[in-house]
Design an enzyme around this catalytic site. Structure first.
Site, PDB file in Angstrom:
ATOM      1  N   THR A 154      73.275 -21.245  52.451  1.00 16.27           N
ATOM      2  CA  THR A 154      72.951 -20.274  51.413  1.00 16.27           C
ATOM      3  C   THR A 154      73.119 -18.873  51.982  1.00 16.27           C
ATOM      4  OG1 THR A 154      71.368 -21.790  50.386  1.00 16.27           O
ATOM      5  CG2 THR A 154      71.177 -19.458  49.817  1.00 16.27           C
ATOM      6  N   LYS A 200      74.320 -20.818  43.578  1.00 17.82           N
ATOM      7  CA  LYS A 200      73.231 -21.283  44.434  1.00 17.82           C
ATOM      8  C   LYS A 200      72.078 -20.295  44.419  1.00 17.82           C
ATOM      9  CE  LYS A 200      70.938 -23.798  47.367  1.00 17.82           C
ATOM     10  NZ  LYS A 200      71.334 -24.072  48.752  1.00 17.82           N
ATOM     11  N   LYS A 259      63.865 -16.260  53.389  1.00 20.99           N
ATOM     12  CA  LYS A 259      65.286 -15.903  53.526  1.00 20.99           C
ATOM     13  C   LYS A 259      65.991 -15.865  52.174  1.00 20.99           C
ATOM     14  CE  LYS A 259      68.167 -19.217  54.695  1.00 20.99           C
ATOM     15  NZ  LYS A 259      69.177 -19.346  53.620  1.00 20.99           N
TER      16      LYS A 259
END
Length: 314
Positions: free
Chosen positions: A103, A179, A247
């Site tokens: 990601t 995503k 994150k």
């Protein structure tokens, strides 16, 4: 799922033998592909070799692979794996394919695609979803973008890794954009599930009863149903850690700033995960975000069975 012929399938490298990477490497190996795993951790390499695979310590040692799958933690690791001192670029043969599954920000994915193309390498921007169990069973969901040639070269690998492959566009960045939408929702749903459980406990409701009622009511979500059992069992063994959502929601925030697009709900969830990390729970399961509410309001969370038997604190 049928096995793939070793004669026709590409030689595959998998960089990152963590929970997801190990699962996917095993799925590829068990379906007949020639797979070499790569990880800095000797124990991870040894675990893959024990299952019949090959392993190396450095991405540069994957030079004979035609397809390399990146299942590392973050964008910094992607950069090092590709362009670092012992990176893939300059070692892989022209025409080789990088399937980038970590990601990362869409802007980074676009940049990686352009830089790899300049080196004669193809890239599929292909973030994944599904968790370690689905990785090993070859049932991941892949959100992919890239040109037709990249999809064709990736097909045997995607067939072994995934139950569903969404072809979202012909250039890098589209897969990572999708995503990011998923991670925004996943992070918000986990933080909201934790807040809902904390409120129920604070009001004196039985946690198991809250779970039973909500999972049969309109307020349910996949994340509530999946993560709340970790809270009920007092088990915060990291299947997906708090740090992951610090994150990923930071990437949502960063991308929103790039687009001048406010994301206030995601920002609130990010603050809760950041608070959990600051309190020392960053490497625990992401359901541990509920411990922020425990610190703030003093609620009693369910204990693990062995902790309760030992009379330990929650």
């Amino acid at each position: 799922m049928s096995q793939t012929s070793k004669r026709t399938a590409p030689r595959v490298g998998v960089v990152g033998l963590g929970a997801m990477g190990m699962g996917s490497a095993l799925a590829l190996h068990e379906r007949g592909l020639t797979v070499t795993g790569c990880d800095v951790s000797p124990s991870a390499r040894e675990a893959f070799v024990a299952k019949g695979g090959n392993s190396v310590a450095s991405p540069a040692e994957l030079a004979d692979c035609e397809v390399v799958v990146l299942l590392v933690v973050n964008g910094e690791q992607v950069e090092q794996v590709l362009f670092g001192e012992h990176g893939l670029v300059g070692k892989l043969a022209a025409g080789s394919l990088v399937i980038q599954c970590a990601t990362v920000a869409p802007s980074q994915a676009r940049g990686l695609g352009e830089r790899l193309a300049a080196e004669g390498l193809a890239m599929l921007d292909a973030p994944v979803s599904g968790g370690a169990a689905k990785a090993h069973s070859g049932d991941l969901s892949v959100m992919a973008s890239g040109d037709a040639a990249a999809f064709d070269k990736a097909q045997p690998v995607l067939d072994a890794m995934a139950a569903t492959v969404y072809r979202l566009g012909d250039s890098a960045g589209v897969g990572s954009s999708m995503k990011l939408v998923n991670q925004l929702l996943a992070g918000v749903h986990i933080a909201t599930a934790a807040e809902a459980m904390a409120l129920g406990i604070r009001m004196g409701l039985d946690p198991d009863t809250v779970y039973e009622v909500i999972t049969h009511s309109a307020g349910n979500s996949w994340m509530f149903e999946n993560r709340v059992p970790h809270i009920l069992e007092g088990d915060y063994t990291p299947l997906s850690a708090v740090d992951i959502f610090v994150k990923d929601l930071n990437i949502v925030h960063q991308t929103g700033r790039e687009l001048a697009m406010p994301t206030p709900v995601a920002a609130s969830a990010l603050q809760q995960f950041t608070a959990a990390k600051g309190a020392g729970f960053g490497r625990e399961d992401d359901a541990a975000v509920i411990k922020v509410y425990q610190r703030l309001s003093g609620i009693a969370l369910p204990e693990a069975a062995n902790d309760a038997d030992a009379g330990g604190d929650a």
